[in-house]
Write an enzyme that holds these catalytic residues in place. Sequence first.
Site, short mmCIF file in Angstrom:
data_model
loop_
_atom_site.label_atom_id
_atom_site.label_comp_id
_atom_site.label_asym_id
_atom_site.label_seq_id
_atom_site.Cartn_x
_atom_site.Cartn_y
_atom_site.Cartn_z
CG ASP A 29 66.23 -33.23 18.78
OD1 ASP A 29 65.33 -34.32 18.76
OD2 ASP A 29 65.78 -32.08 19.57
CB ILE A 30 64.02 -28.16 17.86
CG1 ILE A 30 64.12 -26.70 17.76
CG2 ILE A 30 63.36 -28.69 18.95
CD1 ILE A 30 62.78 -26.13 17.22
CG ASN A 86 62.65 -42.48 22.53
OD1 ASN A 86 63.31 -43.31 23.10
ND2 ASN A 86 63.01 -41.06 22.45
CG HIS A 99 62.14 -39.84 15.79
ND1 HIS A 99 60.55 -39.77 15.68
CD2 HIS A 99 62.15 -39.56 16.65
CE1 HIS A 99 60.29 -39.42 17.06
NE2 HIS A 99 61.23 -39.29 17.56
CG HIS A 101 66.28 -39.81 19.26
ND1 HIS A 101 66.09 -38.44 19.74
CD2 HIS A 101 65.03 -40.32 19.32
CE1 HIS A 101 64.93 -38.33 19.99
NE2 HIS A 101 64.29 -39.35 19.73
P1 5GP Z 1 60.92 -38.51 20.52
O1 5GP Z 1 60.60 -37.80 22.06
O2 5GP Z 1 59.58 -38.45 19.95
O3 5GP Z 1 61.54 -39.61 20.49
O4 5GP Z 1 61.90 -37.42 19.82
C1 5GP Z 1 61.01 -36.26 19.45
C2 5GP Z 1 62.24 -35.07 19.11
O5 5GP Z 1 62.01 -34.29 18.26
C3 5GP Z 1 62.73 -34.63 20.47
O6 5GP Z 1 64.15 -34.72 20.70
C4 5GP Z 1 62.59 -33.10 20.13
O7 5GP Z 1 63.36 -32.34 20.80
C5 5GP Z 1 62.43 -32.90 18.55
N1 5GP Z 1 61.71 -31.80 18.08
C6 5GP Z 1 60.44 -31.46 18.29
N2 5GP Z 1 59.95 -30.42 17.62
C7 5GP Z 1 60.94 -30.15 16.65
C8 5GP Z 1 61.12 -29.52 15.90
O8 5GP Z 1 60.29 -28.67 15.57
N3 5GP Z 1 62.37 -29.28 14.94
C9 5GP Z 1 63.18 -30.25 15.23
N4 5GP Z 1 64.39 -30.32 14.53
N5 5GP Z 1 63.28 -31.03 16.06
C10 5GP Z 1 62.06 -31.02 17.06
#
Ligand code: 5GP
Length: 109
Positions: A29-30, A86, A99, A101
Amino acid sequence: MKTLFERIIAREIPAKIAHEDEHCIAIHDINPQAPVHVLVIPKRLIARVGAAKAEDQAVLGHLLLAAGEVARKLGLESNGFRLVINHGRDGGETVPHLHVHLLGGRPLG
Ligand code: 5GP
């Protein structure tokens, strides 16, 4: 329009890859919320867990197996780890591409 994760899978956007196979990719994760924070992502687009269909059953199972494998590979198995999915706005979903986590490397509250 491709999702962010489809663009990462297509190598249009760089990411640190922890695992890849026929059905999924796992990337760091970024914006990590723990010392290890990996996202396990199906290559075939499923928008979110509640949108999955019966035909996605094998891929859904595969994501958990892959998450366990990545956890082992990254040394999380003995101390433990957490898997989170999520769904939707209240669930905190920000990327409309399913996805899982994988979080670990410290005690999680
Ligand atoms: P969500 O909030 O949809 O469950 O998780 C999305 C995740 O994607 C977040 O934890 C966010 O930090 C991660 N994320 C968003 N943009 C990028 C990216 O460009 N690269 C990577 N590796 N992770 C990302």
